[in-house]
Scaffold this active site. Structure first.
Site, PDB file in Angstrom:
ATOM      1  N   ARG A  49      60.741   2.920  26.373  1.00 51.75           N
ATOM      2  CA  ARG A  49      60.219   2.415  27.648  1.00 51.75           C
ATOM      3  C   ARG A  49      61.366   2.106  28.595  1.00 51.75           C
ATOM      4  O   ARG A  49      61.263   2.309  29.805  1.00 51.75           O
ATOM      5  CB  ARG A  49      59.369   1.159  27.422  1.00 51.75           C
ATOM      6  N   TYR A 101      47.649   9.510  52.099  1.00 48.81           N
ATOM      7  CA  TYR A 101      46.809   9.931  50.977  1.00 48.81           C
ATOM      8  C   TYR A 101      45.841   8.810  50.606  1.00 48.81           C
ATOM      9  O   TYR A 101      46.203   7.634  50.583  1.00 48.81           O
ATOM     10  CB  TYR A 101      47.708  10.301  49.796  1.00 48.81           C
ATOM     11  N   ASP A 174      57.172   9.450  51.221  1.00 46.32           N
ATOM     12  CA  ASP A 174      56.468  10.242  50.215  1.00 46.32           C
ATOM     13  C   ASP A 174      56.760  11.709  50.503  1.00 46.32           C
ATOM     14  O   ASP A 174      56.302  12.260  51.498  1.00 46.32           O
ATOM     15  CB  ASP A 174      54.962   9.958  50.285  1.00 46.32           C
ATOM     16  N   LYS A 199      52.666  17.349  41.118  1.00 50.78           N
ATOM     17  CA  LYS A 199      52.400  18.400  42.093  1.00 50.78           C
ATOM     18  C   LYS A 199      53.476  19.500  42.049  1.00 50.78           C
ATOM     19  O   LYS A 199      53.658  20.139  41.025  1.00 50.78           O
ATOM     20  CB  LYS A 199      52.268  17.786  43.478  1.00 50.78           C
TER      21      LYS A 199
END
Length: 394
Positions: A49, A101, A174, A199
Site C-alpha cells: 500500500r 465530468y 485534469d 482511459k
C-alpha cells in the site's frame, strides 16, 4: 543526453532494469509485504500500500512524461481527484468549471455541501470575466478540465495559471482527454495534473486506475503521504497492465486522431447532425488556444443529433462498431449519451448550465479501419432518417 521524447519514455519504462534476473520486461511484484533487512532496519519496500516496485515504474514514467517531480498512482480516476483534494481544508475555497465530468462534479459538490470539506465556487472559464465570478473569494485551488467533457471546450491553461499566482492558488488540470503525449499542463504553469489512467494511458479498457502528478517535490510528498494514509494507491497487476498499455500510447493516439478527423469531417457534412464539438475544427471557439497548448486535437468528439430524443434508442441499436458504453480512450470505438450516462449525476439545471442536451452524443474514436466506422455511423443515421420519414408519412 538530450531530453527524451515521449514515445521513448513510454516504451522504455522499466525495460532491461530487472536487478534479479535481467528480465527485459519488468516483472509484476504481487507481494503484499516485504522482508526487512534486519530488526529496526528499513528496506526500500515494506508494504505494498505504501510502495510497490511495479507501481513505482509506472509512476516514474508518468512523472517524466508530464515533467513533474513525482506521480502517485491511484486505484481509480476518482481517487486521484480525491487525493488532490486532500490539500484543502474546510477554510479553503475550490474553484471548478461548470462543465466538468459528471463524476468529478458529484465529488466536488457533495464534499463541499454535505461534508463541508472546503468552500466551492463554480465558474464558467469560457467567459473572459471568470475572475469576477469569484465574488471577492481567495481560492486555494483552481480545477481545470481541458478539453472539457463532453463539449470539448478549451480553457487557456497558461492564462488561468497567471491569474492563480495572484491568488496564491494551486492549479490542478485534469488531463485525461489528451494524456501527456498531447498536452503537458505543468509546462504551462499548472501545479498538479490528474488522470484517469483507465482511459487513454492504459488504452485497453481492462483496468481502473488514476494518477496524480505534482510539479513540486514538497507537494508530491504530501500527496504520497495522503495516498498511503487513505489507501488510495493502485495494485501491482493494474499498474503492470497500465504500464503495458502506456508503451503504445503515442502510436494509438496517432491512429485515433486520424480516425477522429475523418469522423468529424463526416459528421459536419451530415444533414442529421446539428452541431459538432471538436477543437480541431477551425470554427471551434477554442481552436487557436488548443493549437497553442496541445500537440494534437485528441480522439474525442461530440455532436447534436438533429432528431427527437425518442429516436436515440433506434440510432444506438443500429450501431455495430461504436459500442454504447461509458468510458473512453480504448482501442475500441465507444459511443455515449452524456445526459443519461457520464453526467447523470448532474441535476437537470446543472446539465442545462453545462450545455448538455438530451440529443448530445459523445464519441471516443478507436483504431478500427476508419471506413468501417464511417459506414457504421452512416447506416445508423440512415435508420433515424427512415424513422423521421415514416413519422412524416403518418
Amino acid at each position: 543526453m538530450t531530453k527524451r521524447h515521449s514515445a521513448t519514455i513510454a516504451v522504455r519504462a522499466g525495460i532491461a532494469e530487472d536487478p534479479a534476473f535481467a528480465a527485459v520486461t519488468p516483472p509484476i511484484y504481487l507481494s503484499s509485504t516485504y522482508q526487512l533487512p534486519a530488526f529496526r532496519q528499513a528496506g526500500a519496500y515494506d508494504y505494498s500500500r505504501s510502495n510497490n516496485p511495479t507501481r513505482d515504474i509506472l509512476g516514474e514514467a508518468l512523472a517524466e512524461l508530464e515533467g513533474g517531480a513525482k506521480a502517485i498512482i491511484t486505484n481509480t480516476g476518482m481517487s486521484a481527484c480525491l487525493l488532490a483534494l486532500q490539500l484543502l481544508t474546510p477554510a479553503d475555497t475550490l474553484v471548478i468549471p461548470h462543465d466538468c465530468y459528471g463524476g468529478s462534479y458529484r465529488l466536488f459538490t457533495n464534499l463541499a455541501y454535505k461534508k463541508q470539506a472546503f468552500k466551492l465556487i463554480i465558474v464558467n472559464f469560457q467567459q473572459a470575466d471568470w475572475v469576477s465570478q469569484l465574488q471577492g473569494a481567495t481560492p486555494r485551488m483552481i480545477w481545470l478540465e481541458t478539453p472539457s467533457n463532453p463539449l470539448l471546450q478549451i480553457t487557456d491553461i497558461a492564462s488561468v495559471c497567471q491569474r492563480a499566482q495572484q491568488f496564491g492558488a494551486l492549479v490542478v488540470v485534469d488531463n485525461t482527454f489528451l494524456s501527456p503525449v498531447l498536452q503537458q499542463p505543468l509546462a504551462l504553469g499548472a501545479d498538479i495534473v490528474v488522470h484517469s489512467t483507465t482511459k487513454f494511458i492504459n488504452g485497453h479498457s481492462d483496468i481502473i486506475g488514476g494518477a496524480v502528478i505534482a510539479k513540486q517535490q514538497s507537494v508530491a510528498d504530501e500527496l504520497k503521504w495522503w495516498g498511503n494514509c487513505l489507501g488510495l494507491t493502485a495494485g501491482a497487476l493494474d499498474s503492470y497492465l497500465t504500464l503495458r498499455g502506456l508503451r503504445t500510447l503515442p502510436l494509438r493516439l496517432k491512429a485515433q486522431q486520424a480516425n477522429t478527423a475523418a469522423v468529424v469531417d463526416f459528421l459536419v457534412k451530415h444533414p442529421l447532425v446539428a452541431r459538432v464539438y471538436y477543437p480541431g475544427l477551425a470554427d471551434h471557439p477554442g481552436h487557436q488556444v488548443a493549437k497553442a497548448q496541445q500537440a494534437g486535437f485528441g480522439a474525442m468528439c461530440s455532436f447534436e443529433l438533429k432528431a427527437p430524443a425518442a429516436l436515440l434508442a433506434d440510432f444506438f441499436a443500429a450501431l455495430r462498431y461504436f459500442t454504447l458504453a461509458q468510458s473512453l480512450g480504448g482501442t475500441e470505438s465507444l459511443i455515449c449519451h452524456p445526459a443519461s450516462m457520464t453526467h447523470a449525476s448532474m441535476d437537470a439545471a446543472a446539465q442545462k448550465t453545462a450545455g448538455i442536451t438530451d440529443t448530445l452524443i459523445r464519441l471516443s474514436v478507436g483504431i478500427e479501419e476508419v471506413s468501417d466506422l464511417l459506414a457504421d455511423l452512416a447506416q445508423a443515421l440512415a435508420v433515424v432518417a427512415a424513422a423521421l420519414a415514416a413519422q412524416g408519412d403518418e
